[in-house]
Design an enzyme around this catalytic site. Structure first.
Site, PDB file in Angstrom:
ATOM      1  N   THR A   1       1.359  -3.702   2.966  1.00 27.64           N
ATOM      2  CA  THR A   1       0.054  -3.405   3.709  1.00 27.64           C
ATOM      3  C   THR A   1      -0.965  -4.419   3.582  1.00 27.64           C
ATOM      4  O   THR A   1      -2.016  -4.769   4.641  1.00 27.64           O
ATOM      5  CB  THR A   1      -0.229  -1.943   3.693  1.00 27.64           C
ATOM      6  OG1 THR A   1       0.900  -1.147   4.261  1.00 27.64           O
ATOM      7  CG2 THR A   1      -1.348  -1.576   4.563  1.00 27.64           C
TER       8      THR A   1
ATOM      9  N   TYR B   1       1.229  -0.845  12.741  1.00 20.98           N
ATOM     10  CA  TYR B   1       1.079  -2.177  11.958  1.00 20.98           C
ATOM     11  C   TYR B   1       2.266  -2.345  11.321  1.00 20.98           C
ATOM     12  O   TYR B   1       3.286  -1.668  11.241  1.00 20.98           O
ATOM     13  CB  TYR B   1      -0.202  -2.022  11.023  1.00 20.98           C
ATOM     14  CG  TYR B   1       0.367  -1.428   9.772  1.00 20.98           C
ATOM     15  CD1 TYR B   1       0.771  -2.108   8.519  1.00 20.98           C
ATOM     16  CD2 TYR B   1      -0.111  -0.034   9.524  1.00 20.98           C
ATOM     17  CE1 TYR B   1       1.073  -1.623   7.474  1.00 20.98           C
ATOM     18  CE2 TYR B   1       0.418   0.553   8.482  1.00 20.98           C
ATOM     19  CZ  TYR B   1       0.657  -0.223   7.257  1.00 20.98           C
ATOM     20  OH  TYR B   1       1.239   0.611   6.155  1.00 20.98           O
TER      21      TYR B   1
ATOM     22  N   SER C   1       7.177  -3.198   0.726  1.00 20.00           N
ATOM     23  CA  SER C   1       7.654  -2.887  -0.262  1.00 20.00           C
ATOM     24  C   SER C   1       8.671  -1.786  -0.428  1.00 20.00           C
ATOM     25  O   SER C   1       9.568  -1.713  -1.596  1.00 20.00           O
ATOM     26  CB  SER C   1       6.792  -2.510  -1.475  1.00 20.00           C
ATOM     27  OG  SER C   1       6.248  -1.315  -1.316  1.00 20.00           O
ATOM     28  N   GLN C   2       8.975  -1.270   0.559  1.00 17.95           N
ATOM     29  CA  GLN C   2      10.387  -0.511   1.176  1.00 17.95           C
ATOM     30  C   GLN C   2      11.538  -1.217   0.824  1.00 17.95           C
ATOM     31  O   GLN C   2      12.524  -0.753   0.722  1.00 17.95           O
ATOM     32  CB  GLN C   2       9.983   0.527   2.184  1.00 17.95           C
ATOM     33  CG  GLN C   2       9.860  -0.203   3.275  1.00 17.95           C
ATOM     34  CD  GLN C   2       8.634  -0.551   3.773  1.00 17.95           C
ATOM     35  OE1 GLN C   2       7.551  -0.710   3.029  1.00 17.95           O
ATOM     36  NE2 GLN C   2       8.247  -1.012   5.048  1.00 17.95           N
TER      37      GLN C   2
ATOM     38  N   THR D   1       2.294  -0.892  -1.529  1.00 13.09           N
ATOM     39  CA  THR D   1       1.899   0.226  -2.529  1.00 13.09           C
ATOM     40  C   THR D   1       3.333   1.322  -2.606  1.00 13.09           C
ATOM     41  O   THR D   1       3.128   2.019  -3.781  1.00 13.09           O
ATOM     42  CB  THR D   1       0.806   1.163  -1.992  1.00 13.09           C
ATOM     43  OG1 THR D   1       0.994   1.500  -0.772  1.00 13.09           O
ATOM     44  CG2 THR D   1      -0.496   0.218  -1.840  1.00 13.09           C
ATOM     45  N   ASP D   2       4.386   1.275  -1.726  1.00 12.11           N
ATOM     46  CA  ASP D   2       5.204   2.171  -1.971  1.00 12.11           C
ATOM     47  C   ASP D   2       5.926   1.953  -3.340  1.00 12.11           C
ATOM     48  O   ASP D   2       6.408   3.101  -3.818  1.00 12.11           O
ATOM     49  CB  ASP D   2       6.317   2.055  -0.646  1.00 12.11           C
ATOM     50  CG  ASP D   2       5.431   2.523   0.744  1.00 12.11           C
ATOM     51  OD1 ASP D   2       4.532   2.962   0.652  1.00 12.11           O
ATOM     52  OD2 ASP D   2       6.142   2.070   1.636  1.00 12.11           O
TER      53      ASP D   2
ATOM     54  N   LYS E   1       1.870   6.668  -7.228  1.00  7.77           N
ATOM     55  CA  LYS E   1       1.384   6.926  -6.168  1.00  7.77           C
ATOM     56  C   LYS E   1       1.400   8.237  -5.542  1.00  7.77           C
ATOM     57  O   LYS E   1       2.301   9.001  -5.640  1.00  7.77           O
ATOM     58  CB  LYS E   1       2.211   6.082  -4.907  1.00  7.77           C
ATOM     59  CG  LYS E   1       1.336   6.205  -3.561  1.00  7.77           C
ATOM     60  CD  LYS E   1       2.027   5.222  -2.471  1.00  7.77           C
ATOM     61  CE  LYS E   1       1.436   4.998  -1.352  1.00  7.77           C
ATOM     62  NZ  LYS E   1       2.033   4.244  -0.128  1.00  7.77           N
TER      63      LYS E   1
ATOM     64  N   GLU F   1      14.760  23.644 -22.382  1.00  5.63           N
ATOM     65  CA  GLU F   1      15.834  24.615 -21.572  1.00  5.63           C
ATOM     66  C   GLU F   1      17.200  24.189 -21.492  1.00  5.63           C
ATOM     67  O   GLU F   1      18.225  24.801 -21.232  1.00  5.63           O
ATOM     68  CB  GLU F   1      15.078  25.094 -20.279  1.00  5.63           C
ATOM     69  CG  GLU F   1      15.823  26.038 -19.811  1.00  5.63           C
ATOM     70  CD  GLU F   1      15.052  26.561 -18.316  1.00  5.63           C
ATOM     71  OE1 GLU F   1      14.106  26.185 -18.012  1.00  5.63           O
ATOM     72  OE2 GLU F   1      15.765  27.496 -17.814  1.00  5.63           O
TER      73      GLU F   1
HETATM   74  N1  ASP Z   1       5.222   0.353   3.374  1.00  5.36           N
HETATM   75  C1  ASP Z   1       4.201  -0.459   2.738  1.00  5.36           C
HETATM   76  C2  ASP Z   1       4.518  -1.297   1.584  1.00  5.36           C
HETATM   77  O1  ASP Z   1       4.877  -0.599   0.427  1.00  5.36           O
HETATM   78  C3  ASP Z   1       2.875   0.814   2.621  1.00  5.36           C
HETATM   79  C4  ASP Z   1       1.769  -0.254   1.876  1.00  5.36           C
HETATM   80  O2  ASP Z   1       1.790  -1.414   1.315  1.00  5.36           O
HETATM   81  O3  ASP Z   1       0.638   0.582   1.585  1.00  5.36           O
HETATM   82  O4  ASP Z   1       5.021  -2.415   1.774  1.00  5.36           O
END
Ligand code: ASP
Length: 370
Positions: free
Chosen positions: A55, A68, A101-102, A134-135, A207, A326
């Site tokens: 992102t 986006y 990053s997915q 960020t993913d 995250k 456990e």
């Molecule tokens: N889907 C985005 C990624 O991980 C989300 C982000 O960057 O915040 O590339």
């Protein structure tokens, strides 16, 4: 259902390149640059920016953060959006990938690891910044934390709003990341993740919010430090405990390790499916303290006793998955992930498989090594 030996067959990583390094006191790939002198007074630290997308490089047709596409802006676009960045460090930028990053994968991880080790071995950089979605930033950070053989800073940064959004957080985050990568005090802390003025270690960060700019926390350990306009301020000493650095896997993909997510009314289908698809390791994202239904416990134990590496983690998000509390790991042949969440436990299990470490006791030791 099970092969006689389930090690790293088919992963493409056997041979010389696939063995565990000795502990960090005698790293397998010695850091030739850690004794390099600090930049001479009046000269700036050299920071290389490796861009991978996310992102932070996202663009939309208007300035809302809706609709986006991640991974559109180039590394140079990101630098140009931060006036004065070149006053903090002498910058060099490279585009490694430009993806959300997915879609992050082993191939990009190996490219990053090779490039960073090369930069440090050649003493071509004093620090590295990786722009990233960020993913899965925490997984990439954790992987690099285990395979970069240098004490120099490796700093991962992203943003929650695309570059075209109102109050885009990318430029400020990138500035902070370059400040950290340029800071001598950032050495010897492993890979770091910097967002929203806060510095986290790769092991601790996660995250926690789908969209807020305040999403990254270190639930078990707290942040490593903070960044403001004037300074980088670490709240902890740079006293990284000795642990093994792994050789970078020879080629992608690494061995398959699946995450099985536990819930009420759970049957063992996911476990059988994972094994049927060739998983060499299974990480349980367990309920509570790494728990799951009796049926799944039986299936996991069966897998473990047939050579699959089985690690119990938790879907809870914080705390330690306690060994033999456990759930009796000794009896089941399983490993507890301790403070590692399922995503990071998966990465470590892959690295251990690449390095032919499959004995439950030895795997457990590696999970405990910070
Ligand atoms: N889907 C985005 C990624 O991980 C989300 C982000 O960057 O915040 O590339």
């Amino acid at each position: 259902m099970f092969g006689a030996t389930i090690l790293v067959a088919g992963c493409g990583n056997s041979g010389d390149s696939a063995h565990i390094a000795t502990p960090a006191t005698t790293p397998a790939v010695s850091d030739q640059t850690d004794d390099a002198p600090a930049p001479a007074p009046g000269t700036q630290p050299r920071v290389t920016i490796l861009a991978t997308g996310g992102t932070i490089a996202g663009k939309a047709n208007d300035n809302s953060a809706v609709g986006y596409t991640a991974g559109e802006a180039s590394a140079q676009d990101l630098i140009d959006a931060v006036p004065g960045l070149d006053k903090i460090a002498t910058l060099h930028a490279e585009q490694i990938a430009n993806i959300g990053s997915q879609d992050m994968n082993d191939e990009v991880w190996l490219k990053l690891a090779d490039r960073i080790n090369q930069l440090f071995t050649d003493n071509a950089a004093d620090g590295v910044v990786i722009t990233h979605g960020t993913d899965t930033i925490e997984e990439t950070a954790f992987f690099l934390d285990h395979v970069v053989a240098s004490d120099k800073p490796v700093v991962l940064v992203g943003s929650m709003r695309p570059s075209t959004a109102l109050s885009a957080d990318g430029p400020a985050n990138l500035r902070s990341a370059v400040q950290v990568a340029a800071a001598r005090d950032a050495r010897n802390r492993g890979a770091l993740v910097v967002l929203n003025d806060t510095i986290h270690t790769a092991r601790d960060v996660t995250k926690t919010n789908t969209t807020s700019v305040q999403t990254f926390v270190s639930p078990n350990a707290g942040p490593e430090g903070f960044v403001d306009a004037a300074a980088v301020r670490f709240t902890k000493p740079a006293a990284r405990q000795a642990r093994a650095h792994f050789q970078v896997p020879g080629s992608a993909p690494m061995p398959r390790v699946d995450i099985v997510y536990s819930h009420a009314g759970m049957n063992a289908d996911q476990v059988h499916d994972a094994i049927g698809h060739g998983a060499k390791g299974i990480v349980l994202a367990g309920v509570g303290d790494g728990n799951t239904s009796e049926e799944v416990v039986d299936a996991l134990s069966d897998a473990a006793h047939h050579g699959v590496v089985v690690v119990r983690s938790s879907r809870v998000g914080s705390g330690t998955t306690v060994r033999n509390a456990e759930v009796n790991d000794d009896q089941l042949g399983t490993v507890s992930a301790l403070d590692l969440n399922p995503a990071k436990a998966r990465v470590l299990t892959q690295l251990l498989l690449v390095n032919n470490i499959t004995d439950a006791g030895q795997v457990q030791q590696q999970f405990a090594a910070r």
